[in-house]
Design a protein around this motif. Sequence first.
Motif, PDB file in Angstrom:
ATOM      1  N   PHE A  60      39.777  73.302  27.137  1.00  8.35           N
ATOM      2  CA  PHE A  60      40.613  74.100  28.235  1.00  8.35           C
ATOM      3  C   PHE A  60      41.947  74.532  27.647  1.00  8.35           C
ATOM      4  CE2 PHE A  60      43.179  74.478  31.817  1.00  8.35           C
ATOM      5  CZ  PHE A  60      42.405  75.091  32.875  1.00  8.35           C
ATOM      6  N   LEU A  61      42.595  73.493  26.798  1.00  4.93           N
ATOM      7  CA  LEU A  61      43.421  74.135  26.031  1.00  4.93           C
ATOM      8  C   LEU A  61      43.575  75.242  25.142  1.00  4.93           C
ATOM      9  CD1 LEU A  61      45.712  70.688  25.931  1.00  4.93           C
ATOM     10  CD2 LEU A  61      46.173  72.497  27.354  1.00  4.93           C
ATOM     11  N   ILE A  62      42.565  74.982  24.170  1.00  6.47           N
ATOM     12  CA  ILE A  62      42.272  75.740  23.178  1.00  6.47           C
ATOM     13  C   ILE A  62      41.685  77.053  23.741  1.00  6.47           C
ATOM     14  CG2 ILE A  62      40.777  76.237  21.241  1.00  6.47           C
ATOM     15  CD1 ILE A  62      41.263  72.838  20.563  1.00  6.47           C
ATOM     16  N   LYS A  63      40.867  77.005  24.626  1.00  3.03           N
ATOM     17  CA  LYS A  63      40.203  78.267  24.922  1.00  3.03           C
ATOM     18  C   LYS A  63      41.200  79.316  25.662  1.00  3.03           C
ATOM     19  CE  LYS A  63      36.076  80.476  26.515  1.00  3.03           C
ATOM     20  NZ  LYS A  63      34.700  80.159  26.895  1.00  3.03           N
ATOM     21  N   LYS A  64      42.034  78.668  26.378  1.00  2.43           N
ATOM     22  CA  LYS A  64      43.034  79.551  27.566  1.00  2.43           C
ATOM     23  C   LYS A  64      43.692  80.556  26.597  1.00  2.43           C
ATOM     24  CE  LYS A  64      44.920  78.655  31.946  1.00  2.43           C
ATOM     25  NZ  LYS A  64      45.421  77.807  32.714  1.00  2.43           N
ATOM     26  N   PRO A  65      44.574  79.983  25.687  1.00  5.91           N
ATOM     27  CA  PRO A  65      45.261  81.250  24.931  1.00  5.91           C
ATOM     28  C   PRO A  65      44.531  82.113  24.195  1.00  5.91           C
ATOM     29  CG  PRO A  65      46.004  78.846  24.258  1.00  5.91           C
ATOM     30  CD  PRO A  65      44.550  78.705  24.956  1.00  5.91           C
ATOM     31  N   GLN A  66      43.378  81.906  23.780  1.00  4.01           N
ATOM     32  CA  GLN A  66      42.265  82.829  23.091  1.00  4.01           C
ATOM     33  C   GLN A  66      41.925  83.803  24.019  1.00  4.01           C
ATOM     34  OE1 GLN A  66      38.957  80.349  21.220  1.00  4.01           O
ATOM     35  NE2 GLN A  66      40.074  80.393  19.201  1.00  4.01           N
ATOM     36  N   VAL A  67      41.719  83.407  25.094  1.00  4.91           N
ATOM     37  CA  VAL A  67      41.296  84.587  26.220  1.00  4.91           C
ATOM     38  C   VAL A  67      42.603  85.300  26.468  1.00  4.91           C
ATOM     39  CG1 VAL A  67      40.558  84.508  28.680  1.00  4.91           C
ATOM     40  CG2 VAL A  67      39.591  82.772  27.383  1.00  4.91           C
TER      41      VAL A  67
END
Length: 78
Positions: A17-24
């Motif tokens: 959740f934490l890693i994917k969010k900024p990438q999105v």
Amino acid sequence: MLKIVLTIAVIAAVYFFLIKKPQVTQHRRKRADDEKRRPKADEEIMVECEKCGTFVSSHEAIIVDGKYYCSKTCAGVK
Ligand SMILES: [Zn+2]
């Protein structure tokens, strides 16, 4: 054992959740930038030089204070 698996699952979920969010967010921002830039880059229009009246491609025109100029000489820049 089940507790360990659950813990790992929770950690993995949090990480995901934490890693994917900024990438999105980054991906979206990049796409938005691309979409903003693309029409400008592809759209080639002929613009009239403010000084001498020569028509010049918007790609080659020099823009000073929102006005188009055919060359640096006409634009008054060095
Ligand atoms: Zn000119």
